[in-house]
Design an enzyme around this catalytic site. Sequence first.
Site, PDB file in Angstrom:
ATOM      1  N   LEU A  51       0.862  -1.187   0.000  1.00 41.19           N
ATOM      2  CA  LEU A  51       0.000   0.000   0.000  1.00 41.19           C
ATOM      3  C   LEU A  51       0.895   1.233   0.000  1.00 41.19           C
ATOM      4  O   LEU A  51       2.016   1.198   0.532  1.00 41.19           O
ATOM      5  CB  LEU A  51      -0.885   0.028   1.258  1.00 41.19           C
ATOM      6  CG  LEU A  51      -1.973  -1.044   1.377  1.00 41.19           C
ATOM      7  CD1 LEU A  51      -2.735  -0.874   2.694  1.00 41.19           C
ATOM      8  CD2 LEU A  51      -2.937  -0.992   0.196  1.00 41.19           C
ATOM      9  N   ASP A  52       0.378   2.326  -0.540  1.00 44.32           N
ATOM     10  CA  ASP A  52       1.112   3.594  -0.501  1.00 44.32           C
ATOM     11  C   ASP A  52       1.229   4.079   0.947  1.00 44.32           C
ATOM     12  O   ASP A  52       0.438   3.685   1.810  1.00 44.32           O
ATOM     13  CB  ASP A  52       0.358   4.672  -1.302  1.00 44.32           C
ATOM     14  CG  ASP A  52       0.229   4.307  -2.764  1.00 44.32           C
ATOM     15  OD1 ASP A  52       1.076   3.537  -3.255  1.00 44.32           O
ATOM     16  OD2 ASP A  52      -0.730   4.779  -3.397  1.00 44.32           O
ATOM     17  N   ILE A  53       2.136   5.002   1.163  1.00 42.22           N
ATOM     18  CA  ILE A  53       2.370   5.514   2.525  1.00 42.22           C
ATOM     19  C   ILE A  53       1.092   6.108   3.143  1.00 42.22           C
ATOM     20  O   ILE A  53       0.845   5.958   4.336  1.00 42.22           O
ATOM     21  CB  ILE A  53       3.546   6.537   2.527  1.00 42.22           C
ATOM     22  CG1 ILE A  53       3.914   6.937   3.950  1.00 42.22           C
ATOM     23  CG2 ILE A  53       3.265   7.759   1.672  1.00 42.22           C
ATOM     24  CD1 ILE A  53       5.261   7.644   4.073  1.00 42.22           C
TER      25      ILE A  53
END
Length: 236
Positions: A104-106
Amino acid sequence: MKFPCRIDKFVSHLTELPRTKVKAGIKKNKVTVNGETITKFDHSITLDDQVTWQGESLKYLGKRYFMLNKPAGYVCANSDELHTTVFDLLDETHLKDFHVAGRLDIDTTGLVLLTNDGDWSHKITSPKKQKYKTYLVETQDIITSEAIEQLRNGVQLHNEKQPTAPAIVEQLASYSLRLSIYEGKYHQVKRMLAAVGNKVVELHRENIAGIALDEALSAGEYRLLTDEEINIINAK
Ligand code: URA
């Protein structure tokens, strides 16, 4: 870790010491297998062998699977120079050969699966296996019925040869939808919403291939998967 396995690799993995130190230790008779002192670095062992290092028994923990409720601000990487990683949230030993099964993205929150079983995670991440990942998406602008139709049919992303595979889309409110996709292109959900003229302002993953994020887990908490959850992936 795969068995049979070299003794120096096994001891290095379990003690988290560099291979050079382990080899020096083997030379100094610090390793036994089934009660016998070992002198060869490439001595082969199986899961049934009893290994000691400096008199301490070393037990391989085997394949392990965790689900984490990822908070925003953590990166899905084993290490990172700038940011804290999802592994910083795990109070566990021997995570060296672990990886995230679908990053997942930050700024994305929600379900992250972490494991040391590469075959299992491949079944989740390979687009060929068509395992859906479900996201709750909050958008900046009102979601139009045309946008929903486009997402369902597949949209053309910048710098991609093919349009996205058809998504399962459920509109929840004017600015929110539930979206399920099985591909894992870079920033895919954000780029899909951009392709239909909107913008993602919040993104949360609630399900991977039928494994649902446990509602009892607050952001930052994790637990082992149950056998039933592990088998959802193995069974298909
Ligand atoms: N799609 C995105 O754009 N970001 C994520 O973190 C996951 C899917």
